[in-house]
Write a protein that holds these residues in place. Sequence first.
Motif, short mmCIF file in Angstrom:
data_model
loop_
_atom_site.label_atom_id
_atom_site.label_comp_id
_atom_site.label_asym_id
_atom_site.label_seq_id
_atom_site.Cartn_x
_atom_site.Cartn_y
_atom_site.Cartn_z
N LEU A 1 0.85 -1.27 0.09
CA LEU A 1 -0.05 -0.15 0.08
C LEU A 1 0.93 1.33 0.05
CD1 LEU A 1 -2.45 -1.22 2.99
CD2 LEU A 1 -2.80 -0.95 0.15
N PRO A 2 0.56 2.16 -0.40
CA PRO A 2 1.14 3.75 -0.57
C PRO A 2 0.94 4.31 0.93
CG PRO A 2 -1.20 3.94 -1.78
CD PRO A 2 -1.03 2.36 -1.41
N LEU A 3 1.77 3.99 1.80
CA LEU A 3 1.79 4.31 3.09
C LEU A 3 2.20 5.69 3.39
CD1 LEU A 3 3.36 1.10 4.80
CD2 LEU A 3 0.86 1.64 4.29
N ASN A 4 2.86 6.46 2.31
CA ASN A 4 3.05 7.81 2.65
C ASN A 4 2.01 8.68 2.29
OD1 ASN A 4 3.00 7.14 -0.29
ND2 ASN A 4 4.55 8.82 -0.77
N LEU A 5 0.83 8.09 1.90
CA LEU A 5 -0.41 9.03 1.66
C LEU A 5 -0.85 9.82 2.77
CD1 LEU A 5 -2.63 6.78 -0.28
CD2 LEU A 5 -0.99 8.70 -1.00
N GLN A 6 -1.39 11.20 2.77
CA GLN A 6 -1.71 11.98 3.78
C GLN A 6 -2.98 11.80 3.98
OE1 GLN A 6 0.29 14.14 5.90
NE2 GLN A 6 2.11 13.67 4.85
N PHE A 7 -3.68 11.71 5.33
CA PHE A 7 -4.70 11.86 5.72
C PHE A 7 -5.17 12.80 7.00
CE2 PHE A 7 -4.82 7.78 3.13
CZ PHE A 7 -5.67 7.94 2.51
N GLU B 1 -7.14 2.99 -5.44
CA GLU B 1 -6.48 2.17 -6.67
C GLU B 1 -5.66 1.05 -6.10
OE1 GLU B 1 -3.83 3.34 -10.63
OE2 GLU B 1 -4.48 5.04 -9.26
N ALA B 2 -4.67 1.49 -5.39
CA ALA B 2 -3.70 0.56 -4.64
C ALA B 2 -4.47 -0.93 -3.97
CB ALA B 2 -3.08 1.22 -3.59
N VAL B 3 -5.52 -0.54 -3.40
CA VAL B 3 -6.28 -2.06 -3.19
C VAL B 3 -6.93 -2.64 -4.35
CG1 VAL B 3 -8.66 -2.53 -1.86
CG2 VAL B 3 -6.80 -0.55 -0.81
N ALA C 1 -4.10 -6.70 5.82
CA ALA C 1 -2.72 -6.20 5.09
C ALA C 1 -1.74 -6.76 6.17
CB ALA C 1 -2.55 -4.72 5.15
N THR C 2 -0.64 -6.87 5.83
CA THR C 2 0.46 -7.22 6.91
C THR C 2 1.03 -6.30 7.59
OG1 THR C 2 2.25 -7.03 5.03
CG2 THR C 2 1.04 -9.15 5.36
N PRO C 3 1.62 -6.52 8.52
CA PRO C 3 2.22 -5.36 9.45
C PRO C 3 3.08 -4.31 8.66
CG PRO C 3 2.59 -7.23 10.80
CD PRO C 3 2.15 -7.66 9.40
N ASP C 4 3.81 -4.76 7.47
CA ASP C 4 4.55 -3.76 6.75
C ASP C 4 3.64 -3.30 5.39
OD1 ASP C 4 4.32 -6.31 5.33
OD2 ASP C 4 6.61 -6.34 4.94
N GLY C 5 2.37 -3.61 5.30
CA GLY C 5 1.29 -2.63 4.54
C GLY C 5 1.30 -3.75 3.15
N ARG C 6 1.56 -4.88 3.16
CA ARG C 6 1.07 -5.65 2.00
C ARG C 6 -0.26 -6.35 2.10
NH1 ARG C 6 4.14 -9.84 2.16
NH2 ARG C 6 5.19 -9.41 4.19
N LEU C 7 -0.70 -6.15 1.11
CA LEU C 7 -2.33 -6.78 1.11
C LEU C 7 -2.24 -8.32 1.08
CD1 LEU C 7 -3.95 -4.36 -1.63
CD2 LEU C 7 -4.46 -4.46 0.79
N SER C 8 -2.90 -8.84 2.10
CA SER C 8 -2.72 -10.51 2.32
C SER C 8 -4.22 -11.05 2.00
CB SER C 8 -2.71 -10.54 3.90
OG SER C 8 -2.53 -11.85 4.16
#
Length: 293
Positions: A51-57, A163-165, A187-194
């Motif tokens: 996942l794009p973990l740098n996205l701002q929310f 889009e990433a999902v 998702a896994t702890p490091d942000g990969r879709l499981s």
Amino acid sequence: MNFFSCILYSCLMGVVLAATQVPCTAADPRDAFMPAALTDIKLVEHLNETLPLNLQFTDDSGKAIRLQECFTEEVPVILSLNYSNCPMLCVLQLNGLVDSLREIDLVAGKDFQIVSVSLDPQETAEQARATKQKYLESYGKAADPEGWHFLTGPENSISQLAEAVGIEYVYLPEKRQYSHPAVFCIATPDGRLSRYHYGVEFPPQTVRLSLVEASEGKIGTTFDHFLLICFHYDATEGRYAPTARNIMKIGGAMAILVLGLIIWTCHRFRRKLENVDPDHSPGSSRAAVISGT
């Protein structure tokens, strides 16, 4: 049938039964809750993609955060895309998720995180906070509020995450609603879709095993990890099903172990017979009678 034949027959039957599988005929769960108005809404699974973990929310307290801050690299994350003003589907989906999570012994905020991102860029932090409070009360367990995130954000961040999902969603201006599929991801702890879970009802054991699988050994019992060796996730049925190959391997190993135990027992029994005192053996008594005559 003698004892050894019974043991061998039982081992062979165990292997045959373990290899037996019932063919899957269930419909694809992603077709659930997809009325005609949503036929243009698509979802493409992006399993094992990051996942794009740098996205701002903005979180429900009004604080600007990056998605990365919801991933601790210690526990898995349940990710859903909903919105507070959704008239029905989001409510059904989140209610179904909470109902399932109440039935498992893993605790939100401790054993896993929950991140719900609003599809509506107009949603405020106050709305997100009220929605969060409602579901925390519905959950009922001693969940850590810091581990349950309801995020809002700009259209750009929302669309990139969707889009990433692999989710497509459409805004219907005449109804002031968003059309979107009923799905949440793990998702896994490091942000990969499981894993992807579809619909509005989720079997608790399936959700639990998905979380244990995504945790990569960080949560769950030894028995959970044993189950994941014997079972794999069947996307056509939306649950974990037996893996014939792995079960056959375990059945074969058990059969070898049993046969080895039988051979070892027979060997020890034979050694004991050979070590019996000849003066007390049946053969020696018969020889003594013959010599006496």
